[in-house]
Design a protein around this motif. Structure first.
Motif, PDB file in Angstrom:
ATOM      1  N   UNK A  74       0.838  -1.206   0.000  1.00 27.02           N
ATOM      2  CA  UNK A  74       0.000   0.000   0.000  1.00 27.02           C
ATOM      3  C   UNK A  74       0.879   1.265   0.000  1.00 27.02           C
ATOM      4  N   UNK A  75       1.909   1.206   0.817  1.00 24.71           N
ATOM      5  CA  UNK A  75       2.802   2.356   0.921  1.00 24.71           C
ATOM      6  C   UNK A  75       3.524   2.599  -0.417  1.00 24.71           C
ATOM      7  N   UNK A  76       4.075   1.522  -0.980  1.00 26.99           N
ATOM      8  CA  UNK A  76       4.865   1.690  -2.205  1.00 26.99           C
ATOM      9  C   UNK A  76       3.998   2.008  -3.410  1.00 26.99           C
ATOM     10  N   UNK A  77       2.736   1.539  -3.348  1.00 24.82           N
ATOM     11  CA  UNK A  77       1.807   1.858  -4.433  1.00 24.82           C
ATOM     12  C   UNK A  77       1.617   3.357  -4.597  1.00 24.82           C
ATOM     13  N   UNK A  78       1.821   4.083  -3.504  1.00 25.59           N
ATOM     14  CA  UNK A  78       1.669   5.544  -3.572  1.00 25.59           C
ATOM     15  C   UNK A  78       2.753   6.158  -4.448  1.00 25.59           C
ATOM     16  N   UNK A  79       3.858   5.450  -4.630  1.00 18.73           N
ATOM     17  CA  UNK A  79       4.949   6.042  -5.415  1.00 18.73           C
ATOM     18  C   UNK A  79       5.232   5.264  -6.697  1.00 18.73           C
ATOM     19  N   UNK A  80       4.348   4.331  -7.041  1.00 23.10           N
ATOM     20  CA  UNK A  80       4.550   3.628  -8.313  1.00 23.10           C
ATOM     21  C   UNK A  80       4.173   2.163  -8.258  1.00 23.10           C
ATOM     22  N   UNK A  81       4.801   1.425  -9.147  1.00 22.67           N
ATOM     23  CA  UNK A  81       4.507  -0.003  -9.284  1.00 22.67           C
ATOM     24  C   UNK A  81       5.226  -0.793  -8.186  1.00 22.67           C
ATOM     25  N   UNK A  82       4.587  -1.866  -7.674  1.00 22.44           N
ATOM     26  CA  UNK A  82       5.251  -2.664  -6.640  1.00 22.44           C
ATOM     27  C   UNK A  82       4.949  -4.150  -6.824  1.00 22.44           C
ATOM     28  N   UNK A  83       5.989  -4.971  -6.641  1.00 15.98           N
ATOM     29  CA  UNK A  83       5.810  -6.413  -6.757  1.00 15.98           C
ATOM     30  C   UNK A  83       6.629  -7.134  -5.705  1.00 15.98           C
ATOM     31  N   UNK A  90       6.624   5.255 -24.700  1.00  9.84           N
ATOM     32  CA  UNK A  90       6.965   3.856 -24.998  1.00  9.84           C
ATOM     33  C   UNK A  90       6.784   3.008 -23.741  1.00  9.84           C
ATOM     34  N   UNK A  91       7.242   3.523 -22.608  1.00 10.74           N
ATOM     35  CA  UNK A  91       7.106   2.779 -21.346  1.00 10.74           C
ATOM     36  C   UNK A  91       5.637   2.583 -21.004  1.00 10.74           C
ATOM     37  N   UNK A  92       4.820   3.605 -21.208  1.00 13.66           N
ATOM     38  CA  UNK A  92       3.390   3.496 -20.898  1.00 13.66           C
ATOM     39  C   UNK A  92       2.711   2.456 -21.783  1.00 13.66           C
ATOM     40  N   UNK A  93       3.096   2.409 -23.055  1.00 13.19           N
ATOM     41  CA  UNK A  93       2.484   1.415 -23.943  1.00 13.19           C
ATOM     42  C   UNK A  93       2.797   0.004 -23.477  1.00 13.19           C
ATOM     43  N   UNK A  94       4.026  -0.197 -23.009  1.00  6.48           N
ATOM     44  CA  UNK A  94       4.401  -1.528 -22.503  1.00  6.48           C
ATOM     45  C   UNK A  94       3.611  -1.838 -21.225  1.00  6.48           C
ATOM     46  N   UNK A  95       3.532  -0.845 -20.333  1.00  6.27           N
ATOM     47  CA  UNK A  95       2.919  -1.102 -19.022  1.00  6.27           C
ATOM     48  C   UNK A  95       1.398  -1.115 -19.069  1.00  6.27           C
ATOM     49  N   UNK A  96       0.827  -0.192 -19.788  1.00  6.05           N
ATOM     50  CA  UNK A  96      -0.626  -0.030 -19.708  1.00  6.05           C
ATOM     51  C   UNK A  96      -1.355  -0.777 -20.817  1.00  6.05           C
TER      52      UNK A  96
END
Ligand SMILES: NC(=O)C1=CN([C@@H]2O[C@H](COP(=O)(O)OP(=O)(O)OC[C@H]3O[C@@H](n4cnc5c(N)ncnc54)[C@H](OP(=O)(O)O)[C@@H]3O)[C@@H](O)[C@H]2O)C=CC1
Ligand SMILES: O=C(O)[C@@H]1CCC=N1
Length: 219
Positions: free
Chosen positions: A89-98, A155-161
């Motif tokens: 939850x915390x890391x989601x605030x600053x981006x992707x987390x796995x 380009x990064x967004x196309x890969x991710x989203x």
């Protein structure tokens, strides 16, 4: 177990052991220790804390400052799902987390943890160099910089989203006999891909080496 105290360990890796020695007496069973120190295994952190200490090792990256970080984490022996949810939850605030197994944290360090530095040498310098190319070819500096940064972001967004595979993206951009394939040929001739792969490998090996150093010093 309910976590009501989180301690973030964000000192340089070589200070972790001495900071933990000072911290140890204040750590309770409800304390969750979240470390972002590169190359310091959970095992080493746990070794300096009371037995019940709950530890999560995170590898964030600097793009957290613009809510676009790529973060991974591994749980220590006592960290439970609730702890992982909290960190997620915390890391989601600053981006992707796995979450990932600890033995892959070095590889993630070599890729996403260090990545912005390659981006400094490639993305930031890739951005810079792309912009320089644009300037060389007649664009003004501001415009070239904005176009270069937006190009990488897009380009990064196309890969991710849109889950477009980079290969597909490349094929779609490269028209037959067109401009992109000529430019791409030049990049391949310069060993661009190999250089990035070498960089990830070197970063990973250095993270492993740092972990080994901690293990040797904590035997
Ligand atoms: N930079 C990055 O992109 C990434 C860094 N990391 C990890 O983050 C950690 C910090 O790195 P980075 O931010 O680059 O380093 P910095 O040197 O910028 O930050 C280290 C911080 O630790 C503080 N500090 C030093 N000694 C102590 C101490 N004894 N007790 C409490 N605080 C102390 C420093 O305070 P002061 O300045 O007052 O001395 C400083 O704020 C490292 O473990 C690194 O591996 C992980 C992923 C990415
Ligand atoms: O260079 C470093 O050690 C830190 C860890 C990951 C990115 N920067």
């Amino acid at each position: 177990m309910e976590t009501n105290e989180v301690v973030y360990l964000a000192v340089k890796p070589n200070y972790v052991t001495s900071v933990l020695k000072d911290l140890s007496s204040a750590v309770r069973a409800h304390t969750l220790i979240v470390s972002i120190a590169a190359g310091v295994p959970t095992f080493v952190i746990e070794k300096h804390l009371p037995d019940e200490a709950r530890v999560i090792r995170v590898m964030p990256n600097i793009a957290a400052v613009v809510q676009s970080s790529a973060c991974v984490y591994a749980r220590g022996k006592n960290a439970d799902d609730g702890d992982c949810d909290l960190v997620t939850e915390m890391l989601n605030c600053v981006g992707l987390v796995e979450e990932m197994p600890e033995d892959l944290m070095d590889a993630a360090t070599g890729l996403s943890g260090n990545g912005p530095a390659y981006v400094r040498h490639y993305g930031f310098v890739a951005i810079q160099a792309l912009a320089d190319g644009g300037v060389k070819m007649g664009l003004n500096r501001d415009k070239a910089l904005r176009l270069a940064a937006q190009t990488l972001l897009g380009a990064a967004k196309m890969v991710l989203e849109q889950h477009v595979h980079p290969e597909q993206l490349k094929d779609e951009v490269c028209s037959t006999g067109g401009t992109s394939i000529y430019a791409l040929h030049r990049l391949e001739s310069c060993g661009f891909r190999g250089a990035l792969m070498d960089a990830v490998e070197a970063g990973t090996l250095r993270s492993i080496e740092m972990g080994q150093h901690h293990l040797d010093n904590n035997k």
